[in-house]
Design a protein around this motif. Structure first.
Motif, short mmCIF file in Angstrom:
data_model
loop_
_atom_site.label_atom_id
_atom_site.label_comp_id
_atom_site.label_asym_id
_atom_site.label_seq_id
_atom_site.Cartn_x
_atom_site.Cartn_y
_atom_site.Cartn_z
N ASP A 131 0.86 -1.17 0.00
CA ASP A 131 0.00 0.00 0.00
C ASP A 131 0.91 1.23 0.00
N PRO A 132 0.61 2.25 -0.83
CA PRO A 132 1.48 3.43 -0.91
C PRO A 132 1.88 4.00 0.44
N ILE A 133 0.96 3.98 1.40
CA ILE A 133 1.25 4.57 2.71
C ILE A 133 2.30 3.76 3.49
N ASP A 134 2.48 2.49 3.10
CA ASP A 134 3.42 1.62 3.81
C ASP A 134 4.81 1.59 3.16
N ARG A 135 4.99 2.26 2.02
CA ARG A 135 6.29 2.23 1.34
C ARG A 135 7.33 3.05 2.10
N CYS A 194 6.57 7.26 -7.48
CA CYS A 194 6.84 5.99 -6.80
C CYS A 194 6.10 5.89 -5.48
N ALA A 195 5.95 7.04 -4.83
CA ALA A 195 5.35 7.04 -3.49
C ALA A 195 3.84 6.77 -3.53
N VAL A 196 3.18 7.07 -4.65
CA VAL A 196 1.71 6.98 -4.67
C VAL A 196 1.14 5.98 -5.68
N MET A 197 2.00 5.35 -6.48
CA MET A 197 1.45 4.48 -7.53
C MET A 197 0.80 3.23 -6.95
N CYS A 216 -0.71 2.24 -11.78
CA CYS A 216 -1.71 3.26 -12.08
C CYS A 216 -1.57 4.47 -11.17
N TRP A 217 -1.87 5.63 -11.74
CA TRP A 217 -1.94 6.88 -10.99
C TRP A 217 -3.26 7.56 -11.36
N THR A 218 -4.00 8.04 -10.38
CA THR A 218 -5.26 8.73 -10.67
C THR A 218 -4.99 10.24 -10.71
N GLN A 219 -5.69 11.02 -9.89
CA GLN A 219 -5.51 12.47 -9.92
C GLN A 219 -4.10 12.88 -9.50
#
Length: 265
Positions: free
Chosen positions: A51-55, A85-88, A162-165
């Protein structure tokens, strides 16, 4: 290698002694694991699936190294790649022939293929195949965009990031992160603001491009905490943009005569 008899005659006095551990050599094992492409792929996969928050910062470094070789990221600056990289988000389409996007569908994300391929069939019958490292989806604009053609997976286990907004937000921040140095109305150097970790302690501007003269001048200027290797980088690459080492030598001799610059020279 010397034979045993030859070794017996060799004078080994004065050589430093080192500890030898024949039973358990962790260092060699670590090196083997790091150089094993399959092991590296597994490490990257683990980072992607988090999960992005756990990277962690280490996870992001692994992903940066992996992304560096993908065409979709070739023209992006390091800070943009780092934020991406942090949010994908990692996604897998298990079956070939699955429709990913329909013709006329509103695009709300940007994606990069990490494994497998997709085929786009346009209304006029023309087809296009996108493979590993190719991207599809929105461009960095705030305007609404729509899919042209139908996109289907061509193979099983098609993996994408994937990246959204976040994609548009991050890409549109690029200009804000840039510092342009002008002389007589012309841009002579461009620096980019970077943060090397999430604590905010290692941040500053790093030189990403400049004229030959301005890059040479920067040798004796203050370098930020995120750009500690500028001098080494310059000395390793200057032959690609300067015709002679004497251009650097003359400037160094000139600066040496200035007491305020002598220590830096």
């Amino acid at each position: 290698k010397a034979t045993e008899s030859e070794a017996g005659d060799m004078d080994l006095s004065g050589l430093p002694e080192t500890a030898v551990d024949s039973e358990d050599d962790d260092d060699e094992e670590d090196i083997e694991r790091a150089s094993d492409p399959l092991m590296s792929r597994d490490i990257v996969r683990d980072c992607l699936e988090k999960d992005p928050i756990d990277r962690t910062d280490d996870d992001i470094e692994q992903l940066l190294e992996f992304m560096h070789q993908l065409p979709a990221f070739a023209n992006m600056t390091m800070s943009v790649r780092r934020e991406l990289c942090a949010v994908m988000v990692f996604a897998v389409v298990e079956r070939a022939g699955t429709i990913v996007l329909n013709d006329g569908e509103e695009l709300d994300s940007w994606s990069v293929i990490l494994n497998g391929s997709v085929e786009v069939t346009y209304p006029d019958g023309r087809t296009e195949i996108l493979c590993m490292g190719n991207s599809f989806g929105v461009s960095p604009t705030m305007e609404k965009e729509y899919m042209k053609g139908v996109m289907r997976t061509k193979v099983d286990d098609c993996q994408v990031e994937c990246w959204t907004q976040d994609y548009c937000r991050i890409r549109n921040q690029v200009e804000k992160n840039m510092q342009k140095v002008e002389e007589e109305g012309e841009i002579v150097m461009v620096k980019e603001h970077r943060e090397l970790d999430r604590t905010g302690t290692r941040k500053g501007h790093i030189v990403i491009k400049g004229t030959a003269e301005r890059l040479t001048m920067h040798l004796v200027e203050e370098h930020s905490v995120v750009d500690p290797t500028f001098i080494e980088d310059f000395l390793l690459t200057y032959r690609t943009f300067l015709s002679s080492p004497m251009e650097v030598g003359k400037k160094l001799l000139e600066w040496f005569n200035d007491p305020s610059l002598r220590d830096k020279v």
